[in-house]
Design a protein around this motif. Sequence first.
Motif, PDB file in Angstrom:
ATOM      1  N   VAL A   1      -5.070  -0.868  10.112  1.00  0.00           N
ATOM      2  CA  VAL A   1      -4.269   0.148   9.431  1.00  0.00           C
ATOM      3  C   VAL A   1      -4.886   1.503   9.738  1.00  0.00           C
ATOM      4  O   VAL A   1      -6.066   1.711   9.478  1.00  0.00           O
ATOM      5  CB  VAL A   1      -4.238  -0.095   7.913  1.00  0.00           C
ATOM      6  CG1 VAL A   1      -3.561   1.077   7.201  1.00  0.00           C
ATOM      7  CG2 VAL A   1      -3.514  -1.392   7.595  1.00  0.00           C
ATOM      8  N   THR A   2      -4.080   2.388  10.294  1.00  0.00           N
ATOM      9  CA  THR A   2      -4.545   3.729  10.623  1.00  0.00           C
ATOM     10  C   THR A   2      -3.631   4.740   9.945  1.00  0.00           C
ATOM     11  O   THR A   2      -2.418   4.699  10.127  1.00  0.00           O
ATOM     12  CB  THR A   2      -4.549   3.967  12.136  1.00  0.00           C
ATOM     13  OG1 THR A   2      -5.360   2.971  12.771  1.00  0.00           O
ATOM     14  CG2 THR A   2      -5.105   5.346  12.457  1.00  0.00           C
ATOM     15  N   VAL A   3      -4.235   5.623   9.170  1.00  0.00           N
ATOM     16  CA  VAL A   3      -3.485   6.634   8.444  1.00  0.00           C
ATOM     17  C   VAL A   3      -3.876   8.003   8.984  1.00  0.00           C
ATOM     18  O   VAL A   3      -5.028   8.412   8.887  1.00  0.00           O
ATOM     19  CB  VAL A   3      -3.761   6.559   6.932  1.00  0.00           C
ATOM     20  CG1 VAL A   3      -2.872   7.553   6.183  1.00  0.00           C
ATOM     21  CG2 VAL A   3      -3.533   5.142   6.413  1.00  0.00           C
ATOM     22  N   SER A   4      -2.918   8.694   9.546  1.00  0.00           N
ATOM     23  CA  SER A   4      -3.185  10.021  10.107  1.00  0.00           C
ATOM     24  C   SER A   4      -2.912  11.100   9.066  1.00  0.00           C
ATOM     25  O   SER A   4      -2.051  10.951   8.208  1.00  0.00           O
ATOM     26  CB  SER A   4      -2.319  10.257  11.340  1.00  0.00           C
ATOM     27  OG  SER A   4      -0.952  10.250  10.986  1.00  0.00           O
ATOM     28  N   SER A   5      -3.645  12.186   9.191  1.00  0.00           N
ATOM     29  CA  SER A   5      -3.497  13.285   8.217  1.00  0.00           C
ATOM     30  C   SER A   5      -2.445  14.283   8.650  1.00  0.00           C
ATOM     31  O   SER A   5      -1.924  14.236   9.753  1.00  0.00           O
ATOM     32  CB  SER A   5      -4.833  14.000   8.040  1.00  0.00           C
ATOM     33  OG  SER A   5      -5.292  14.470   9.281  1.00  0.00           O
TER      34      SER A   5
ATOM     35  N   MET B   1       0.840  -1.187   0.000  1.00  0.00           N
ATOM     36  CA  MET B   1       0.000   0.000   0.000  1.00  0.00           C
ATOM     37  C   MET B   1       0.878   1.240   0.000  1.00  0.00           C
ATOM     38  O   MET B   1       1.632   1.465   0.952  1.00  0.00           O
ATOM     39  CB  MET B   1      -0.916  -0.010   1.233  1.00  0.00           C
ATOM     40  CG  MET B   1      -1.735  -1.285   1.373  1.00  0.00           C
ATOM     41  SD  MET B   1      -2.922  -1.211   2.727  1.00  0.00           S
ATOM     42  CE  MET B   1      -1.810  -1.129   4.131  1.00  0.00           C
ATOM     43  N   ASN B   2       0.812   1.998  -1.066  1.00  0.00           N
ATOM     44  CA  ASN B   2       1.584   3.234  -1.200  1.00  0.00           C
ATOM     45  C   ASN B   2       0.660   4.443  -1.202  1.00  0.00           C
ATOM     46  O   ASN B   2      -0.549   4.321  -1.426  1.00  0.00           O
ATOM     47  CB  ASN B   2       2.391   3.194  -2.495  1.00  0.00           C
ATOM     48  CG  ASN B   2       3.397   2.065  -2.539  1.00  0.00           C
ATOM     49  OD1 ASN B   2       3.914   1.629  -1.514  1.00  0.00           O
ATOM     50  ND2 ASN B   2       3.690   1.585  -3.743  1.00  0.00           N
ATOM     51  N   SER B   3       1.241   5.590  -0.967  1.00  0.00           N
ATOM     52  CA  SER B   3       0.482   6.856  -0.981  1.00  0.00           C
ATOM     53  C   SER B   3      -0.797   6.746  -0.145  1.00  0.00           C
ATOM     54  O   SER B   3      -1.895   7.097  -0.593  1.00  0.00           O
ATOM     55  CB  SER B   3       0.121   7.238  -2.423  1.00  0.00           C
ATOM     56  OG  SER B   3       1.277   7.353  -3.219  1.00  0.00           O
ATOM     57  N   LEU B   4      -0.636   6.259   1.057  1.00  0.00           N
ATOM     58  CA  LEU B   4      -1.798   6.027   1.911  1.00  0.00           C
ATOM     59  C   LEU B   4      -2.508   7.336   2.248  1.00  0.00           C
ATOM     60  O   LEU B   4      -1.886   8.385   2.415  1.00  0.00           O
ATOM     61  CB  LEU B   4      -1.372   5.307   3.181  1.00  0.00           C
ATOM     62  CG  LEU B   4      -1.123   3.798   2.988  1.00  0.00           C
ATOM     63  CD1 LEU B   4      -0.299   3.239   4.132  1.00  0.00           C
ATOM     64  CD2 LEU B   4      -2.453   3.060   2.882  1.00  0.00           C
ATOM     65  N   LYS B   5      -3.831   7.229   2.358  1.00  0.00           N
ATOM     66  CA  LYS B   5      -4.688   8.363   2.674  1.00  0.00           C
ATOM     67  C   LYS B   5      -5.452   8.067   3.963  1.00  0.00           C
ATOM     68  O   LYS B   5      -5.669   6.908   4.302  1.00  0.00           O
ATOM     69  CB  LYS B   5      -5.685   8.581   1.543  1.00  0.00           C
ATOM     70  CG  LYS B   5      -5.070   8.750   0.171  1.00  0.00           C
ATOM     71  CD  LYS B   5      -6.144   8.846  -0.895  1.00  0.00           C
ATOM     72  CE  LYS B   5      -5.548   8.984  -2.280  1.00  0.00           C
ATOM     73  NZ  LYS B   5      -6.604   9.056  -3.337  1.00  0.00           N
ATOM     74  N   PRO B   6      -5.900   9.094   4.656  1.00  0.00           N
ATOM     75  CA  PRO B   6      -6.694   8.854   5.875  1.00  0.00           C
ATOM     76  C   PRO B   6      -7.914   7.966   5.610  1.00  0.00           C
ATOM     77  O   PRO B   6      -8.289   7.179   6.485  1.00  0.00           O
ATOM     78  CB  PRO B   6      -7.099  10.263   6.305  1.00  0.00           C
ATOM     79  CG  PRO B   6      -5.979  11.122   5.808  1.00  0.00           C
ATOM     80  CD  PRO B   6      -5.574  10.516   4.494  1.00  0.00           C
ATOM     81  N   GLU B   7      -8.502   8.071   4.435  1.00  0.00           N
ATOM     82  CA  GLU B   7      -9.669   7.248   4.114  1.00  0.00           C
ATOM     83  C   GLU B   7      -9.332   5.776   3.903  1.00  0.00           C
ATOM     84  O   GLU B   7     -10.230   4.948   3.745  1.00  0.00           O
ATOM     85  CB  GLU B   7     -10.410   7.789   2.892  1.00  0.00           C
ATOM     86  CG  GLU B   7      -9.534   8.046   1.684  1.00  0.00           C
ATOM     87  CD  GLU B   7      -9.096   9.507   1.589  1.00  0.00           C
ATOM     88  OE1 GLU B   7      -8.708  10.100   2.612  1.00  0.00           O
ATOM     89  OE2 GLU B   7      -9.136  10.045   0.450  1.00  0.00           O
TER      90      GLU B   7
END
Length: 124
Positions: free
Chosen positions: A120-124, A83-89
Amino acid sequence: QVQLVESGGGLVQAGSSLRLSCAASGRTFSSYAMGWFRQAPGKEREFVAAISWSGGLTYYADSVKGRFTISRDNAKDTVYLQMNSLKPEDTAVYTCAGSRDKMPYYSATLYIYWGQGTQVTVSS
């Protein structure tokens, strides 16, 4: 019976990368296709990606196409989700699943083996 165990989840910043792994046991790994699904809080489970038994056919959800890559190593009984360029969504519990046969499918109903999931948690 097949057992699937995911690993590789975590907390990352937007724009980062993660690689999820799913190790399988209990049945000849190359005899079935694999998929990744995800479920965010308060939302329905959704299809992410799938790969045929040989790796020659892959499907992706439009939301991850071009950013995520599914692959498998039948010698290691493992499927991966890069997973690349991960987004908060993209924040969700990601679960791997084994198909009923060698073909990949978009529908979760056609998968008969399921892992426990990894957050998986992606912070902004």
